[in-house]
Design an enzyme around this catalytic site. Structure first.
Site, mmCIF file in Angstrom:
data_model
loop_
_atom_site.group_PDB
_atom_site.id
_atom_site.type_symbol
_atom_site.label_atom_id
_atom_site.label_comp_id
_atom_site.label_asym_id
_atom_site.label_seq_id
_atom_site.Cartn_x
_atom_site.Cartn_y
_atom_site.Cartn_z
ATOM 1 N N LYS A 189 47.639 24.162 -15.099
ATOM 2 C CA LYS A 189 46.708 24.018 -13.978
ATOM 3 C C LYS A 189 47.450 23.914 -12.641
ATOM 4 O O LYS A 189 48.674 23.754 -12.603
ATOM 5 C CB LYS A 189 45.809 22.809 -14.251
ATOM 6 N N TYR A 231 33.838 26.604 -16.808
ATOM 7 C CA TYR A 231 33.480 25.218 -17.124
ATOM 8 C C TYR A 231 31.970 24.984 -17.100
ATOM 9 O O TYR A 231 31.516 23.873 -16.818
ATOM 10 C CB TYR A 231 34.186 24.261 -16.168
ATOM 11 N N ASN A 285 44.645 16.865 -14.700
ATOM 12 C CA ASN A 285 45.416 16.528 -15.903
ATOM 13 C C ASN A 285 46.332 17.655 -16.374
ATOM 14 O O ASN A 285 46.865 17.607 -17.475
ATOM 15 C CB ASN A 285 44.465 16.053 -17.018
ATOM 16 N N HIS A 334 45.072 22.726 -20.079
ATOM 17 C CA HIS A 334 43.866 22.998 -20.848
ATOM 18 C C HIS A 334 44.257 23.563 -22.203
ATOM 19 O O HIS A 334 45.235 24.300 -22.316
ATOM 20 C CB HIS A 334 42.974 24.036 -20.134
ATOM 21 N N GLU A 337 37.331 31.918 -24.429
ATOM 22 C CA GLU A 337 38.246 31.661 -23.321
ATOM 23 C C GLU A 337 39.338 32.725 -23.218
ATOM 24 O O GLU A 337 39.760 33.075 -22.117
ATOM 25 C CB GLU A 337 38.857 30.267 -23.474
HETATM 26 P P1 DAT Z 1 39.595 18.582 -22.180
HETATM 27 O O1 DAT Z 1 40.192 19.396 -21.059
HETATM 28 O O2 DAT Z 1 40.507 17.471 -22.617
HETATM 29 O O3 DAT Z 1 39.098 19.429 -23.315
HETATM 30 P P2 DAT Z 1 36.836 18.294 -21.325
HETATM 31 O O4 DAT Z 1 36.595 19.644 -21.917
HETATM 32 O O5 DAT Z 1 35.936 17.186 -21.752
HETATM 33 O O6 DAT Z 1 38.332 17.802 -21.565
HETATM 34 O O7 DAT Z 1 36.728 18.376 -19.723
HETATM 35 C C1 DAT Z 1 37.275 19.482 -19.033
HETATM 36 C C2 DAT Z 1 38.054 18.959 -17.853
HETATM 37 O O8 DAT Z 1 37.194 18.232 -16.961
HETATM 38 C C3 DAT Z 1 39.174 17.960 -18.197
HETATM 39 O O9 DAT Z 1 40.381 18.586 -18.565
HETATM 40 C C4 DAT Z 1 39.322 17.215 -16.899
HETATM 41 C C5 DAT Z 1 37.891 17.113 -16.403
HETATM 42 N N1 DAT Z 1 37.288 15.869 -16.893
HETATM 43 C C6 DAT Z 1 36.743 15.642 -18.104
HETATM 44 N N2 DAT Z 1 36.289 14.390 -18.245
HETATM 45 C C7 DAT Z 1 36.557 13.783 -17.082
HETATM 46 C C8 DAT Z 1 36.334 12.467 -16.573
HETATM 47 N N3 DAT Z 1 35.741 11.514 -17.317
HETATM 48 N N4 DAT Z 1 36.756 12.189 -15.310
HETATM 49 C C9 DAT Z 1 37.340 13.125 -14.566
HETATM 50 N N5 DAT Z 1 37.577 14.393 -14.963
HETATM 51 C C10 DAT Z 1 37.193 14.726 -16.209
HETATM 52 MG MG MG Z 2 37.552 20.936 -23.235
#
Ligand code: DAT
Ligand code: MG
Length: 145
Positions: free
Chosen positions: A11, A51, A117, A120, A131
């Site tokens: 990212k 997303y 973070n 992905h 994806e």
């Molecule tokens: P992941 O990327 O671990 O699969 P996800 O699909 O639930 O997580 O969410 C996609 C992205 O959205 C994640 O990498 C970062 C952001 N995100 C998710 N949950 C969040 C939260 N509680 N607070 C802030 N950003 C968040």
């Molecule tokens: Mg995810």
């Protein structure tokens, strides 16, 4: 374990330091076959489409602005059990939690915040197919194996 291809994203925050980005890609190349590779800069529309499942969640606007703040490196990673192995290597969503629970994961080492973070990984076979098509087009997933 099945031979799989998963989508990894490096990212935008990782592009702040070229050497760090290179080191991370080398670590990945050591463990997976990089079957395809593409650097992109997303429009807001690209980020919203990728997303879409998170639309309406509190963090969604932050997620979209982060993912459009700079380049993204998309890698197609092929290996037996690639989907689960890459998710384990990056760790779960929250870097601060990973720094306590699993400090060797990539998100523990490079992630900045829950939104920013740094990585992905596709979460299932169906997500990986969708994806990979998003970045590399329709033919790619099957040909990669
Ligand atoms: P992941 O990327 O671990 O699969 P996800 O699909 O639930 O997580 O969410 C996609 C992205 O959205 C994640 O990498 C970062 C952001 N995100 C998710 N949950 C969040 C939260 N509680 N607070 C802030 N950003 C968040
Ligand atoms: Mg995810």
């Amino acid at each position: 374990k099945c031979l799989e291809t998963t989508l990894a994203l490096l990212k935008p925050d990782l592009f702040a330091d070229h050497q760090t980005l290179c080191n991370i890609e080398q670590r990945i190349a050591h463990l997976f076959r990089i079957s395809a590779r593409r650097k992109v800069i997303w429009t807001t529309g690209d980020a919203q489409r990728f997303y879409a499942e998170h639309q309406g969640k509190p963090f969604y606007p932050r997620l979209i602005s982060y993912m459009t703040s700079g380049p993204i490196l998309a890698l197609a990673l092929t290996k037996h059990g690639a989907i689960q192995e890459w998710r384990e290597m990056i760790g779960s969503t929250r870097p601060a939690q990973m720094r306590i629970e699993r400090p060797t994961t990539l998100r523990a080492q490079f992630g900045l915040t829950d939104t920013r973070n740094s990585f992905h990984g596709s979460d299932s076979v169906a997500s990986a197919e969708r994806e990979l098509e998003f970045f590399f087009g329709k033919k790619l997933p099957n040909q990669l194996h």
